[in-house]
Structures are given as C-alpha cells and as structure tokens.
Motif scaffolding. Structure first.
Motif, PDB file in Angstrom:
ATOM      1  N   VAL A 358       0.866  -1.174   0.000  1.00 22.41           N
ATOM      2  CA  VAL A 358       0.000   0.000   0.000  1.00 22.41           C
ATOM      3  C   VAL A 358       0.903   1.225   0.000  1.00 22.41           C
ATOM      4  O   VAL A 358       1.657   1.451   0.952  1.00 22.41           O
ATOM      5  CB  VAL A 358      -0.924   0.031   1.233  1.00 22.41           C
ATOM      6  N   GLU A 359       0.851   2.012  -1.062  1.00 19.62           N
ATOM      7  CA  GLU A 359       1.674   3.222  -1.163  1.00 19.62           C
ATOM      8  C   GLU A 359       0.855   4.430  -0.743  1.00 19.62           C
ATOM      9  O   GLU A 359      -0.279   4.612  -1.192  1.00 19.62           O
ATOM     10  CB  GLU A 359       2.187   3.398  -2.583  1.00 19.62           C
ATOM     11  N   VAL A 360       1.440   5.256   0.118  1.00 17.68           N
ATOM     12  CA  VAL A 360       0.787   6.477   0.585  1.00 17.68           C
ATOM     13  C   VAL A 360       1.462   7.678  -0.066  1.00 17.68           C
ATOM     14  O   VAL A 360       2.665   7.904   0.114  1.00 17.68           O
ATOM     15  CB  VAL A 360       0.853   6.587   2.122  1.00 17.68           C
ATOM     16  N   LYS A 361       0.672   8.432  -0.823  1.00 12.49           N
ATOM     17  CA  LYS A 361       1.187   9.602  -1.541  1.00 12.49           C
ATOM     18  C   LYS A 361       0.534  10.884  -1.028  1.00 12.49           C
ATOM     19  O   LYS A 361      -0.608  10.875  -0.587  1.00 12.49           O
ATOM     20  CB  LYS A 361       0.907   9.470  -3.038  1.00 12.49           C
ATOM     21  N   GLY A 362       1.292  11.973  -1.116  1.00 14.90           N
ATOM     22  CA  GLY A 362       0.744  13.287  -0.801  1.00 14.90           C
ATOM     23  C   GLY A 362       0.584  13.586   0.667  1.00 14.90           C
ATOM     24  O   GLY A 362      -0.076  14.560   1.033  1.00 14.90           O
ATOM     25  N   THR A 363       1.195  12.811   1.543  1.00 14.10           N
ATOM     26  CA  THR A 363       1.085  13.081   2.976  1.00 14.10           C
ATOM     27  C   THR A 363       2.079  14.160   3.396  1.00 14.10           C
ATOM     28  O   THR A 363       3.140  14.324   2.776  1.00 14.10           O
ATOM     29  CB  THR A 363       1.340  11.800   3.794  1.00 14.10           C
ATOM     30  N   SER A 364       1.747  14.850   4.454  1.00 10.49           N
ATOM     31  CA  SER A 364       2.665  15.858   4.992  1.00 10.49           C
ATOM     32  C   SER A 364       3.655  15.250   5.978  1.00 10.49           C
ATOM     33  O   SER A 364       4.535  15.945   6.479  1.00 10.49           O
ATOM     34  CB  SER A 364       1.862  16.976   5.681  1.00 10.49           C
ATOM     35  N   ASN A 365       3.519  13.968   6.247  1.00 15.01           N
ATOM     36  CA  ASN A 365       4.408  13.287   7.188  1.00 15.01           C
ATOM     37  C   ASN A 365       5.775  13.079   6.541  1.00 15.01           C
ATOM     38  O   ASN A 365       5.899  12.394   5.527  1.00 15.01           O
ATOM     39  CB  ASN A 365       3.806  11.942   7.597  1.00 15.01           C
ATOM     40  N   THR A 366       6.800  13.667   7.124  1.00  9.85           N
ATOM     41  CA  THR A 366       8.161  13.534   6.592  1.00  9.85           C
ATOM     42  C   THR A 366       9.009  12.562   7.418  1.00  9.85           C
ATOM     43  O   THR A 366      10.191  12.376   7.138  1.00  9.85           O
ATOM     44  CB  THR A 366       8.866  14.898   6.565  1.00  9.85           C
ATOM     45  N   GLU A 367       8.398  11.939   8.416  1.00  8.73           N
ATOM     46  CA  GLU A 367       9.132  11.013   9.286  1.00  8.73           C
ATOM     47  C   GLU A 367       9.467   9.740   8.532  1.00  8.73           C
ATOM     48  O   GLU A 367       8.611   9.135   7.877  1.00  8.73           O
ATOM     49  CB  GLU A 367       8.293  10.676  10.513  1.00  8.73           C
ATOM     50  N   HIS A 368      10.735   9.319   8.616  1.00 10.96           N
ATOM     51  CA  HIS A 368      11.150   8.073   7.979  1.00 10.96           C
ATOM     52  C   HIS A 368      10.616   6.888   8.778  1.00 10.96           C
ATOM     53  O   HIS A 368      10.756   6.834   9.994  1.00 10.96           O
ATOM     54  CB  HIS A 368      12.672   7.984   7.907  1.00 10.96           C
ATOM     55  N   THR A 369       9.986   5.965   8.093  1.00 13.03           N
ATOM     56  CA  THR A 369       9.494   4.747   8.736  1.00 13.03           C
ATOM     57  C   THR A 369      10.597   3.703   8.708  1.00 13.03           C
ATOM     58  O   THR A 369      11.035   3.274   7.640  1.00 13.03           O
ATOM     59  CB  THR A 369       8.242   4.211   8.015  1.00 13.03           C
TER      60      THR A 369
END
Length: 392
Positions: A358-369
């Motif tokens: 599942v790819e998440v695009k356009g989020t404001s989250n910049t935290e590396h998982t």
C-alpha cells in the motif's frame, strides 16, 4: 640289468621336487593375499569416546593407505547427515556442523591401496548448549502471499555482529523463476534482531520461493546460544494486488496487475497526525479489533470497535472501518490510519492479501518509517537495502 635305470630315476625325483619348491617360492615372493594386506586407516573426527564433542565443528572422515568407498552418518533422530567425498575418496566432510546434545553414528567402508576392504562404525555425542537460539519465519510454510512480501526471520536472541556474515551465508533463497534479491539485517520494532530478504523489485505473480537455513551447530554469539536445527520452508506469490492512497483526494485505489480495478473514499491522518508515507507492506489482518488510543501514544482518549482491519506498520498505521467518522471522503481527520465505511473496509480487506503493498502519496508526514516497524523493506531504495547485508 634294471639297476641302472632305477638309479637314474632315483636321482631325477629330488631334482623335480626341488624345482617345484623353487617355483612355489617364486610365486610367494611376488605378493601376499588380499586378506594379509593392511586395511586402510580410517579416522573419524570428532572421535568416539565418553567425552562430549565440542560444538562448532563439522564431521570429518579421513582415509590413510586407501580410499573411502562409503560414508553414512545418522543423527540421534535417525536422520541422514549429508556430506561430500573429496580427493578421490581420501576424505569426507559433512555439509553442516554438529548440533548440540546429539549422538551421531558414522559407518564407513574403505578399500586399502592393496585392495583390502574394511568397514568401521564410530559413535560420538556432542556437548549440550548453555543456550539455544531459535527463529520464527515469515511467511509460514506453504502460505500464499502478496507481491511485496519479504522473507523475514526473527531471532529469539541477539545475533552478535561478528556472527552475522556466517549466519547470512547459511541462509539460501531459491526462486522459480529466478528473482534477484538480497538479505538485510534489521532491528525489529519489538527490539529483537531480524534478517529479511527482499527482491530488488516486486515479486512476479506465481513465483515459488524456497528458503533453507543450514544453521544447525552454528554459534550466534557468546551470550546468545547455538542453533540446534536446520530450517526449510517455502511459499508462493499470489496475485498482483496493490493499493495507492492519495491523501489530498481522500482516495484509496486498488490495482490488479498494474490496472485500476476500483477506488473508495475515506479519511487519512489529520495534519496533526499525518499518515506515514512511502510503500508499506500488509503484515497481518484482523476481522475485528478494538482501537485503543493508548497503543499509539494518545492515552485513554478512545476505545473503539472496528472491523476489517488491515495492518501496515507495527506502530499502528492501519486500514479499517470507521463508522463513527462522519467526514469520510471529505476531511482527513484520523490519527494516522485510513478509515473507511464498513463495506469499503471489507472490500479492501478482501482485496489485499498479506504481503501486498500500500503506497501512501501526498502526505505531509516527513518522518522516515524504519524498516523494522513492520515489514517495511520498501521504505528504502535497492542500493540502501543492499548496504544492510553483512556480506556487502
């Protein structure tokens, strides 16, 4: 008249006997019988005896003055121990190492340089390990999984840094058809050591994967224990099902073989708790689950029952039903998950197998998982992933 001839025969008989004796003596001097030849000297290591054999070595058999014609080794369970002859039969070495607290029986046959055949039996027992290390493999044996599933091996105990290269060498992944991939060492979200194997790109649908770990008798570290067995499991890659979440449009689109097969709307994370970006792997699923705010650092703010829950990260990024949310498809106001109607959540649950992405695009989250926060091997580029190997 007859005395002369009789005297002549009397003189001739001793000569014939002497000649016969001489011929027999010459025949004996040319060689001894096979039974009188010395047998080949066969040495088995570890040696038979009452003292327990030290761990960490392989079984070896050596023949001096001849060659080995057969070596058969059984472990304490009656299983065959495989190995290879070398030097035209001069030696034999086991493929794996001796495992803890095990009795081995070694039966050999050899032929001496003079042709004498001999057989020998040797029995020895290995010492017990102070601690035994075990592993848990994902996927499980025989499972069918999605095209983004890595091979993931979680260890019970810590793996010492100086032991990682040897352990990685003992792990083999075989695929049909051939798929390029690499092992990488990971710290699991729960704190344990892990090693994952991911393909360079997504698996082709239908790929058959076999994983073997020749770890028996391998030390994982002074304080971590020994491996007491080998491992062998396999799984199959199922249909190419994936999903893409577009955060600004509140949309999840499902793809089969790269083609869109439907979209649904929902609610992603709010600006305060934005959904983690990048490519996630479905790690598990639950038909029903209680959403507890304490598990994601929000204290006792809520305790909600949800259905058709698809787990992405270990830290709590899920796809799930959110019937309590009256802003689905309009506002992103979740605490990091992607919430949907119950019917849509079931559709997504059924469409995405464990191991799909599942790819998440356009989020404001910049935290590396971190890779260990679930099966997050796709959070890194291929060159980044290769650097995780102990054999790089």
């Amino acid at each position: 008249m007859h005395a002369g001839p009789r005297r002549h025969h009397a003189r001739l008989i001793p000569a014939l006997i002497a000649g016969a004796t001489l011929l027999t003596a010459c025949g004996t001097g040319a060689g001894t019988s096979t039974a009188e030849q010395p047998a080949a000297k066969v040495t088995v290591t570890p040696a038979a005896g009452s003292k327990a054999a030290e761990l960490g070595s392989r079984i070896s058999v050596k023949a001096d003055g001849g060659k080995l014609t057969s070596v058969a080794v059984k472990d304490g369970d009656g299983g065959d121990v495989t190995g290879k002859l070398a030097g035209g039969g001069a030696s034999w070495t086991s493929d794996g190492k001796i495992r803890p607290k095990t009795t081995y029986t070694v039966r050999t046959k050899a032929t001496s340089d003079g042709g004498r055949e001999s057989a020998r039996k040797s029995v020895f027992t290995t010492e017990a390990a102070d601690k035994v290390n075990k592993l848990t493999n994902t996927p499980s044996n025989g499972q069918s999984v999605g095209t983004g599933m890595p091979v993931s091996i979680l260890f019970d105990h810590h793996i010492a840094t100086d032991r990682r290269a040897e352990i990685e060498k003992a792990l083999k992944v075989t695929t049909q058809p051939h798929v390029q991939g690499s092992w990488g060492w990971v710290k699991d979200y729960g704190g344990q050591d892990r090693i994952d194997w991911r393909p360079k790109d997504s698996w082709p649908a239908g790929t058959k994967v076999s994983v073997k770990g020749a770890l028996s008798g391998t030390n994982s570290g002074d304080d971590s224990g020994w491996f007491a067995r080998d491992y062998n499991f396999g799984f199959t890659i199922g249909k190419d099902h994936k999903a893409v979440i577009d955060v600004p449009s509140h949309t999840l689109t499902m793809y089969e073989n790269g083609k869109s097969v439907g979209s649904i709307t929902g609610s992603a994370g709010s600006p305060q708790d934005p959904t983690r970006g990048g490519v996630h792997t479905v790690r598990s699923k639950n038909a029903a689950e209680t959403m507890d705010s304490a598990t994601i650092g929000h204290g006792d703010e809520w305790m909600l029952d949800s259905k058709w829950v698809t787990h992405l990260t270990a830290s709590g990024t899920f796809l799930h039903s959110a019937p309590w949310n009256k802003s689905l498809g309009v506002v992103n106001n979740s605490h990091g998950c992607f919430g949907m109607s119950t019917a849509d959540a079931k559709q997504v649950y059924d469409f995405l197998p464990i191991g799909s992405t599942v790819e998440v695009k356009g989020t404001s989250n910049t935290e590396h998982t971190d890779v260990g926060n679930g099966l997050e091997v796709w959070q890194e580029t291929w060159p980044q992933w290769q650097q995780r190997s102990a054999l790089k």
